[in-house]
Design a protein around this motif. Structure first.
Motif, PDB file in Angstrom:
ATOM      1  N   GLU A   1       0.830  -1.201   0.000  1.00  0.00           N
ATOM      2  CA  GLU A   1       0.000   0.000   0.000  1.00  0.00           C
ATOM      3  C   GLU A   1       0.869   1.258   0.000  1.00  0.00           C
ATOM      4  OE1 GLU A   1      -3.541   2.021   2.729  1.00  0.00           O
ATOM      5  OE2 GLU A   1      -2.875  -0.022   3.093  1.00  0.00           O
ATOM      6  N   LYS A   2       1.899   1.259   0.827  1.00  0.00           N
ATOM      7  CA  LYS A   2       2.792   2.411   0.904  1.00  0.00           C
ATOM      8  C   LYS A   2       3.514   2.629  -0.422  1.00  0.00           C
ATOM      9  CE  LYS A   2       6.801   4.183   3.462  1.00  0.00           C
ATOM     10  NZ  LYS A   2       7.765   3.897   4.560  1.00  0.00           N
ATOM     11  N   SER A   3       3.961   1.544  -1.042  1.00  0.00           N
ATOM     12  CA  SER A   3       4.692   1.656  -2.300  1.00  0.00           C
ATOM     13  C   SER A   3       3.821   2.231  -3.402  1.00  0.00           C
ATOM     14  CB  SER A   3       5.221   0.281  -2.719  1.00  0.00           C
ATOM     15  OG  SER A   3       6.107  -0.229  -1.748  1.00  0.00           O
ATOM     16  N   LEU A   4       2.555   1.770  -3.456  1.00  0.00           N
ATOM     17  CA  LEU A   4       1.662   2.261  -4.496  1.00  0.00           C
ATOM     18  C   LEU A   4       1.338   3.738  -4.298  1.00  0.00           C
ATOM     19  CD1 LEU A   4      -0.745  -0.773  -4.917  1.00  0.00           C
ATOM     20  CD2 LEU A   4       1.015   0.013  -6.495  1.00  0.00           C
ATOM     21  N   LYS A   5       1.241   4.160  -3.042  1.00  0.00           N
ATOM     22  CA  LYS A   5       0.986   5.574  -2.779  1.00  0.00           C
ATOM     23  C   LYS A   5       2.101   6.443  -3.350  1.00  0.00           C
ATOM     24  CE  LYS A   5      -1.693   5.061   1.509  1.00  0.00           C
ATOM     25  NZ  LYS A   5      -1.690   5.295   2.973  1.00  0.00           N
ATOM     26  N   HIS A   6       3.330   5.907  -3.303  1.00  0.00           N
ATOM     27  CA  HIS A   6       4.477   6.672  -3.778  1.00  0.00           C
ATOM     28  C   HIS A   6       4.896   6.273  -5.193  1.00  0.00           C
ATOM     29  CE1 HIS A   6       4.721   7.089   0.645  1.00  0.00           C
ATOM     30  NE2 HIS A   6       5.211   8.279   0.369  1.00  0.00           N
ATOM     31  N   LYS A   7       4.029   5.493  -5.855  1.00  0.00           N
ATOM     32  CA  LYS A   7       4.256   5.087  -7.244  1.00  0.00           C
ATOM     33  C   LYS A   7       5.583   4.352  -7.405  1.00  0.00           C
ATOM     34  CE  LYS A   7       1.979   9.378  -8.550  1.00  0.00           C
ATOM     35  NZ  LYS A   7       2.098  10.616  -9.335  1.00  0.00           N
ATOM     36  N   GLN A   8       5.887   3.477  -6.452  1.00  0.00           N
ATOM     37  CA  GLN A   8       7.123   2.721  -6.487  1.00  0.00           C
ATOM     38  C   GLN A   8       6.818   1.233  -6.573  1.00  0.00           C
ATOM     39  OE1 GLN A   8       8.896   3.869  -2.792  1.00  0.00           O
ATOM     40  NE2 GLN A   8       9.688   5.808  -3.577  1.00  0.00           N
ATOM     41  N   SER A   9       7.745   0.478  -7.122  1.00  0.00           N
ATOM     42  CA  SER A   9       7.616  -0.974  -7.127  1.00  0.00           C
ATOM     43  C   SER A   9       8.045  -1.509  -5.770  1.00  0.00           C
ATOM     44  CB  SER A   9       8.488  -1.596  -8.217  1.00  0.00           C
ATOM     45  OG  SER A   9       8.524  -2.997  -8.065  1.00  0.00           O
ATOM     46  N   PRO A  10       7.208  -2.313  -5.101  1.00  0.00           N
ATOM     47  CA  PRO A  10       7.566  -2.824  -3.781  1.00  0.00           C
ATOM     48  C   PRO A  10       8.547  -3.978  -3.825  1.00  0.00           C
ATOM     49  CG  PRO A  10       5.417  -3.611  -4.403  1.00  0.00           C
ATOM     50  CD  PRO A  10       5.862  -2.686  -5.493  1.00  0.00           C
ATOM     51  N   GLY A  11       8.877  -4.488  -4.994  1.00  0.00           N
ATOM     52  CA  GLY A  11       9.768  -5.637  -5.077  1.00  0.00           C
ATOM     53  C   GLY A  11      11.051  -5.308  -5.809  1.00  0.00           C
ATOM     54  N   MET A  12      12.122  -5.996  -5.449  1.00  0.00           N
ATOM     55  CA  MET A  12      13.394  -5.812  -6.135  1.00  0.00           C
ATOM     56  C   MET A  12      13.471  -6.690  -7.376  1.00  0.00           C
ATOM     57  SD  MET A  12      14.892  -3.506  -4.440  1.00  0.00           S
ATOM     58  CE  MET A  12      16.534  -3.602  -5.140  1.00  0.00           C
ATOM     59  N   LEU A  13      12.752  -7.826  -7.354  1.00  0.00           N
ATOM     60  CA  LEU A  13      12.746  -8.742  -8.483  1.00  0.00           C
ATOM     61  C   LEU A  13      11.344  -8.858  -9.049  1.00  0.00           C
ATOM     62  CD1 LEU A  13      14.995 -11.719  -7.316  1.00  0.00           C
ATOM     63  CD2 LEU A  13      15.505 -10.082  -9.122  1.00  0.00           C
ATOM     64  N   CYS A  14      11.255  -9.101 -10.347  1.00  0.00           N
ATOM     65  CA  CYS A  14       9.967  -9.314 -10.984  1.00  0.00           C
ATOM     66  C   CYS A  14       9.733 -10.808 -11.175  1.00  0.00           C
ATOM     67  CB  CYS A  14       9.928  -8.616 -12.343  1.00  0.00           C
ATOM     68  SG  CYS A  14      10.051  -6.814 -12.237  1.00  0.00           S
ATOM     69  N   LEU A  15       8.464 -11.176 -11.430  1.00  0.00           N
ATOM     70  CA  LEU A  15       8.133 -12.574 -11.681  1.00  0.00           C
ATOM     71  C   LEU A  15       8.976 -13.146 -12.813  1.00  0.00           C
ATOM     72  CD1 LEU A  15       4.236 -12.442 -11.437  1.00  0.00           C
ATOM     73  CD2 LEU A  15       5.770 -13.654  -9.882  1.00  0.00           C
ATOM     74  N   LYS A  16       9.187 -12.345 -13.836  1.00  0.00           N
ATOM     75  CA  LYS A  16       9.944 -12.821 -14.994  1.00  0.00           C
ATOM     76  C   LYS A  16      11.388 -13.123 -14.622  1.00  0.00           C
ATOM     77  CE  LYS A  16      10.395 -11.806 -19.915  1.00  0.00           C
ATOM     78  NZ  LYS A  16      10.058 -10.815 -20.973  1.00  0.00           N
ATOM     79  N   ASP A  17      11.978 -12.288 -13.760  1.00  0.00           N
ATOM     80  CA  ASP A  17      13.351 -12.524 -13.317  1.00  0.00           C
ATOM     81  C   ASP A  17      13.458 -13.850 -12.579  1.00  0.00           C
ATOM     82  OD1 ASP A  17      14.087  -9.978 -14.278  1.00  0.00           O
ATOM     83  OD2 ASP A  17      13.409  -9.050 -12.421  1.00  0.00           O
ATOM     84  N   LEU A  18      12.479 -14.102 -11.702  1.00  0.00           N
ATOM     85  CA  LEU A  18      12.495 -15.341 -10.934  1.00  0.00           C
ATOM     86  C   LEU A  18      12.286 -16.551 -11.837  1.00  0.00           C
ATOM     87  CD1 LEU A  18      10.394 -14.143  -7.878  1.00  0.00           C
ATOM     88  CD2 LEU A  18      12.840 -14.597  -7.912  1.00  0.00           C
ATOM     89  N   ALA A  19      11.371 -16.416 -12.813  1.00  0.00           N
ATOM     90  CA  ALA A  19      11.089 -17.532 -13.720  1.00  0.00           C
ATOM     91  C   ALA A  19      12.328 -17.915 -14.517  1.00  0.00           C
ATOM     92  CB  ALA A  19       9.943 -17.164 -14.659  1.00  0.00           C
ATOM     93  N   ASN A  20      13.100 -16.925 -14.938  1.00  0.00           N
ATOM     94  CA  ASN A  20      14.290 -17.213 -15.734  1.00  0.00           C
ATOM     95  C   ASN A  20      15.318 -18.032 -14.966  1.00  0.00           C
ATOM     96  OD1 ASN A  20      13.331 -15.876 -17.974  1.00  0.00           O
ATOM     97  ND2 ASN A  20      14.299 -13.927 -17.450  1.00  0.00           N
TER      98      ASN A  20
END
Length: 465
Positions: free
Chosen positions: A394-413
């Motif tokens: 919720e906090k990240s979205l308020k500040h228009k930031q991504s809350p994660g350092m990795l994306c699903l695609k990065d993990l899948a690879n």
């Protein structure tokens, strides 16, 4: 047409040499008929392709491995800003501001009396008149409550502002990063590429609708409506009469589970049962001993019942007390083991590796438990996926930031090649039936090669030489 094959404990004779459980079967006093589980490839002269492979046409349904995707409809998503705003409202005030204002005044009256009595107890009688004066002023002034009312209204306005910001300014890259397992590969493309198990998460929206989605609660993002996806599936199945397809409805989010379950079932019936009552969805016949009669892929094609419906937790909400469950809805838990049940908390490739290794090492106990609790060996799955934790979403979205350092695609690879090959190696000799292999971002994987190898092994295990 020959009679459908009954799937029960007798089927395991052909894979005894592979999984080394002959002693287990003797201990639990199971009699095995070797010929019952075998497939006679001479029954039919006209060989056709089934899911693009003529070799598997005469395998029974449960003897085939299907290629699948995880969160198959997770693309073109929109973060559920209404859920975010509602959460904000709940934190700002559990009731309306007017109700809180009245509560404040009531509590203030009680507080005034308490303070007055305390003053009287601690002071001589000649000063009690001052406490009475305090009590009178205290009860007639609601300055503090009025101030709180103003704060409450501003808090609600802030929640509305948060909703507006969320709807208009959450970056697309955040949605693609955290929620979209199949970005750029809609259901229609997946089917054309050879995906034959669709894992479909659903979310209740208000009291009138259910849509495809990914996530739950504050971390859910909403996607397409059921009608549009089912129309694509129906068109594909009509254009490709030799294809078998599984639709799995596992995770769901919503407060009214019976509503969600019946909504999905009604939509399935609308799209895949014609006006005369003929269903494109297969009904597997159940036996008194917990067994099920499953046809071969060829038989499913001949009778044109080529879609198999699977319900997870929602299965129990369809009845049977109110007799709302259709015969073509099958229970996931009774038939196959979703590997999510033992990998749900895995966030890294190493954790996923450890979970699958531990499960494989315990295969004989798992098989024994299935025979004891279900009367048959359930099918295994290889769901080659890891999850993302979304702290401070919720906090990240308020500040228009991504809350994660990795994306699903990065993990899948990190897991779609070497780990998938490893899971193939440790499962193929331990479990007789591997029902599906599914993962995220399948174009960047060797998914179809692994499924092909598993089906080649299936033919070797169940074919009469």
């Amino acid at each position: 047409m020959k009679r459908f094959k009954t799937f029960k404990t007798f089927d395991i004779i052909n894979i005894i040499n592979i999984i080394s459980i002959i002693n287990l079967l003797v201990i639990i006093n199971i009699s095995v008929d070797a010929a019952a589980a075998a497939v006679d490839y001479n029954n039919y002269n006209n060989i056709i392709e089934c899911n693009g492979d003529s070799d598997i046409c005469d395998l029974y349904f449960y003897q085939v491995t299907f290629a699948g995707t995880h969160n198959s409809a997770a693309y073109n998503l929109k973060y559920d800003c209404n859920i975010l705003a509602e959460s904000c409202f709940l934190k700002a005030n559990s009731n309306s501001c007017n109700q809180q204002y009245e509560t404040c005044k009531q509590n203030r009256t009680t507080s005034c009396d308490i303070q007055t009595n305390l003053f009287k107890n601690w002071n001589p009688n000649y000063l009690h008149w001052t406490s009475d004066l305090f009590n009178s002023i205290c009860k007639t002034s609601d300055v503090l409550c009025a101030a709180w009312y103003t704060i409450c209204q501003k808090a609600r306005n802030s929640c509305e502002l948060l909703r507006d910001v969320c709807e208009n300014e959450v970056p697309d890259q955040v949605l693609k990063c955290l929620w979209e397992n199949n970005d750029g590969y809609p259901i229609k493309r997946q089917l054309e590429d050879g995906i034959r198990f669709l894992d479909l998460d659903t979310c209740q929206v208000g009291n009138e609708s259910v849509v495809f989605c990914h996530g739950m609660g504050l971390s859910r993002a909403l996607g397409a409506d059921l009608d549009s996806i089912f129309l694509d599936i129906k068109e594909f199945m009509e254009d490709n009469p030799n294809e078998i397809l599984n639709l799995g409805f596992g995770d769901y989010d919503g407060l009214d589970a019976p509503f969600v379950a019946n909504f999905i079932q009604n939509k399935l019936e609308y799209h895949f049962v014609n006006g005369s009552g003929y269903s494109l969805m297969l009904q597997a016949k159940g036996g008194d001993d917990g067994s099920f009669e499953w046809p071969t892929l060829r038989e499913m094609i001949e009778i044109n019942q080529r879609i198999i419906i699977w319900f997870g937790p929602l299965y129990g909400w369809l009845g049977p007390l109110n007799n709302t469950r259709k015969d073509w809805v099958h229970n996931i838990e009774s038939h196959y083991v979703s590997s999510y049940t033992y990998t749900a908390g895995d966030l890294t490739a190493q954790q996923l590796n450890d979970s699958f290794t531990k499960w494989s090492d315990n295969s004989q106990n798992i098989i024994a438990d299935d025979l004891k609790n279900f009367g048959h060996i359930r099918w295994q799955t290889i769901d080659n996926t890891v999850g993302l934790e979304l702290p401070g979403l919720e906090k990240s979205l308020k500040h228009k930031q991504s809350p994660g350092m990795l994306c699903l695609k990065d993990l899948a690879n990190k897991i779609n090649y070497n780990l998938l090959d490893y899971f193939f190696d440790i499962f193929k000799d331990k479990f007789p039936y591997i029902f599906k292999v599914s993962l995220d971002f399948y174009p960047q994987s060797n998914l179809f090669e692994v499924v092909k190898k598993l089906n080649q092994l299936n033919v070797q295990k169940f074919k009469i030489n």
